[in-house]
Motif scaffolding. Structure first.
Motif, PDB file in Angstrom:
ATOM      1  N   ARG A   5      10.071  14.548  -3.772  1.00  8.25           N
ATOM      2  CA  ARG A   5      11.485  14.184  -3.806  1.00  8.25           C
ATOM      3  C   ARG A   5      11.789  13.201  -2.680  1.00  8.25           C
ATOM      4  NH1 ARG A   5      15.042  19.189  -3.284  1.00  8.25           N
ATOM      5  NH2 ARG A   5      16.708  17.659  -3.592  1.00  8.25           N
ATOM      6  N   GLY A   7      13.678  12.603  -0.025  1.00 14.44           N
ATOM      7  CA  GLY A   7      14.600  13.346   0.830  1.00 14.44           C
ATOM      8  C   GLY A   7      15.260  14.469   0.048  1.00 14.44           C
ATOM      9  N   SER A   8      16.570  14.577   0.182  1.00 10.08           N
ATOM     10  CA  SER A   8      17.306  15.632  -0.518  1.00 10.08           C
ATOM     11  C   SER A   8      17.837  15.168  -1.863  1.00 10.08           C
ATOM     12  CB  SER A   8      18.470  16.113   0.355  1.00 10.08           C
ATOM     13  OG  SER A   8      19.375  15.045   0.611  1.00 10.08           O
ATOM     14  N   SER A   9      17.496  13.953  -2.276  1.00 11.65           N
ATOM     15  CA  SER A   9      17.938  13.445  -3.578  1.00 11.65           C
ATOM     16  C   SER A   9      17.138  14.098  -4.698  1.00 11.65           C
ATOM     17  CB  SER A   9      17.779  11.924  -3.649  1.00 11.65           C
ATOM     18  OG  SER A   9      16.430  11.578  -3.922  1.00 11.65           O
ATOM     19  N   TYR A 148      20.075   4.081  -5.295  1.00 10.60           N
ATOM     20  CA  TYR A 148      20.099   4.717  -3.980  1.00 10.60           C
ATOM     21  C   TYR A 148      20.006   3.616  -2.925  1.00 10.60           C
ATOM     22  CZ  TYR A 148      18.678   8.815  -6.716  1.00 10.60           C
ATOM     23  OH  TYR A 148      18.598   9.801  -7.660  1.00 10.60           O
ATOM     24  N   GLY A 150      19.416   2.697   1.366  1.00 11.20           N
ATOM     25  CA  GLY A 150      18.898   3.230   2.609  1.00 11.20           C
ATOM     26  C   GLY A 150      18.758   2.140   3.651  1.00 11.20           C
ATOM     27  N   TRP A 163      25.831   7.364   7.993  1.00  8.16           N
ATOM     28  CA  TRP A 163      26.020   8.550   7.164  1.00  8.16           C
ATOM     29  C   TRP A 163      27.404   9.162   7.408  1.00  8.16           C
ATOM     30  CZ3 TRP A 163      27.077  13.508   6.106  1.00  8.16           C
ATOM     31  CH2 TRP A 163      26.505  14.078   4.957  1.00  8.16           C
ATOM     32  N   THR A 172      29.172   6.531  -0.630  1.00 11.49           N
ATOM     33  CA  THR A 172      27.774   6.925  -0.782  1.00 11.49           C
ATOM     34  C   THR A 172      27.019   6.731   0.531  1.00 11.49           C
ATOM     35  OG1 THR A 172      27.863   6.138  -3.074  1.00 11.49           O
ATOM     36  CG2 THR A 172      25.682   6.585  -2.137  1.00 11.49           C
ATOM     37  N   THR A 175      20.329   7.306   1.687  1.00 13.33           N
ATOM     38  CA  THR A 175      19.438   8.377   1.236  1.00 13.33           C
ATOM     39  C   THR A 175      18.105   8.343   1.959  1.00 13.33           C
ATOM     40  OG1 THR A 175      20.424   8.410  -0.971  1.00 13.33           O
ATOM     41  CG2 THR A 175      18.191   9.289  -0.781  1.00 13.33           C
ATOM     42  N   MET A 176      17.630   7.150   2.332  1.00 16.73           N
ATOM     43  CA  MET A 176      16.259   7.030   2.831  1.00 16.73           C
ATOM     44  C   MET A 176      16.172   5.946   3.892  1.00 16.73           C
ATOM     45  SD  MET A 176      16.882   5.350  -0.153  1.00 16.73           S
ATOM     46  CE  MET A 176      16.894   3.625  -0.637  1.00 16.73           C
ATOM     47  N   LEU A 202      17.136  13.264   5.071  1.00 20.02           N
ATOM     48  CA  LEU A 202      16.668  11.882   4.994  1.00 20.02           C
ATOM     49  C   LEU A 202      15.287  11.789   4.372  1.00 20.02           C
ATOM     50  CD1 LEU A 202      17.400   8.930   6.032  1.00 20.02           C
ATOM     51  CD2 LEU A 202      15.883   9.445   7.962  1.00 20.02           C
ATOM     52  N   SER A 281       8.139  10.778   2.227  1.00 14.61           N
ATOM     53  CA  SER A 281       8.357  10.863   0.782  1.00 14.61           C
ATOM     54  C   SER A 281       7.298  10.080   0.025  1.00 14.61           C
ATOM     55  CB  SER A 281       9.747  10.321   0.421  1.00 14.61           C
ATOM     56  OG  SER A 281      10.767  10.947   1.161  1.00 14.61           O
TER      57      SER A 281
END
Length: 331
Positions: A5, A7-9, A148, A150, A163, A172, A175-176, A202, A281
């Motif tokens: 995955r 990060g947490s996405s 996404y 980043g 963030w 938004t 994400t990364m 992250l 990731s």
């Protein structure tokens, strides 16, 4: 192939991915690019990395044409771009709303896609307020030009500010992050970003796992070929002709017996070492030949062999363990 995955996405990226920096549009033409991407796809790679600055956009053009030649179905692959250096004009660089929007649209045109899966702010821009950048990146996501967003080579404080700005405004968040990470470049990923993994989930798409080829061992007899000899990369060669650089090359030779005992090349050992960190990731690999793509992917076979004893042996050679130890090294 292992899929992790981001990060947490909810997005899953192949643990090993493929990037075009230095090669596409410089060493690699459309036909060879298609061969390399096909080799990566055959190994389960689903993420291909690019940037507007790579060969002044030519890298994106080559990748876009290679994707078209291969007849890839859009849902089956992930592609990225990075925005910061888009040209020589006063508004062609940085992270202003103008350049982010215009740079993104130009990248989509070069890649011949309706959207990129990941888009990165390629460097922090001290001349643009973070709120302006966050609002522009949210707009890119909201319009569907990217899925996404980043950062790349931002400090932990800058990422946190972005963030928290997004959270405050209901926009938004990033994400990364795409940082450099390898056996010689560790503190940022292993220590500085640690609170961001915990607080924001992250994700990381790390680059230069082979330290620009040094960790392959190719420079043990001198710098005679490879990336360090390419025009435009004289700055990189100077680093490895310094005392510190030569010390690193000597350490690589001390890693060779460890790799040999595992039945691996030095490159496979170095790539597997980065994958050992669960906060990674995906590891972006590069190649100038399809055979290199296949060889790099074999690092996944080495990963289960990196037990505590092997990791400790590597640490004994490197002598650069960060002051705040990470739990992953004890796995």
């Amino acid at each position: 192939m292992e899929y992790r995955r981001l990060g947490s996405s909810g997005l899953k990226v192949s643990a090993l991915s493929f990037g075009s920096w230095v090669t596409f549009g410089k060493q690699v033409d459309i036909d060879l690019a298609a061969e390399e991407m096909k080799a990566a796809l055959d190994q389960g790679v689903n993420f291909f990395d690019n940037a507007e600055v790579y060969e002044n956009g030519q890298s994106e053009i080559v990748m876009g044409q290679a994707i078209k030649k291969l007849g890839l179905v859009r849902k089956d692959y992930l592609v990225s771009t990075k925005i910061f250096w888009g040209g020589s004009g006063p508004n062609d660089q940085g992270l202003s709303r103008k350049h982010i929007l215009e740079g993104t649209r130009a990248a989509l045109e070069r890649l011949q896609v309706e959207y990129v899966d990941l888009i990165f702010c390629h460097r922090p821009d001290p001349e643009t307020p973070i709120e302006e950048t966050v609002r522009a990146m949210h707009h890119v996501i909201d319009r569907g030009w990217a899925l996404y967003w980043g950062t790349s080579e931002w400090s932990s404080e800058q990422i946190r500010q972005a963030w928290e700005t997004a959270h405050r405004l209901g926009l938004t968040p990033p994400t990364m992050e795409q940082p450099e990470y390898n056996m010689f470049h560790r503190d940022r990923v292993e220590v500085e970003y640690a609170p961001l993994y915990r607080d924001f989930g992250l994700g990381t798409t790390i680059w230069s796992p082979l330290a620009s080829g040094v960790l392959t061992g190719k420079y043990s007899q001198g710098i005679t070929d490879g990336r360090l000899t390419l025009p435009g990369y004289e700055w990189l060669r100077k680093i490895y002709e310094s005392d510190e650089g030569r010390s690193r090359i000597e350490k690589v030779e001390k890693l060779r017996p460890i790799a040999s005992d595992l039945g691996a090349s030095l490159a496979q050992l170095a790539i597997a070492w980065t994958l050992k960190n669960p906060q990674v990731s995906t590891v972006i690999t590069g190649a100038s030949r399809p055979e290199q793509v296949t060889e790099n992917m074999k690092a996944l076979d080495i990963l289960p062999k990196l037990d505590r004893g092997v990791i400790d042996a590597i640490e004994e050679v490197l002598q650069n363990r960060p002051k705040e130890p990470r739990n992953w090294r004890n796995a």
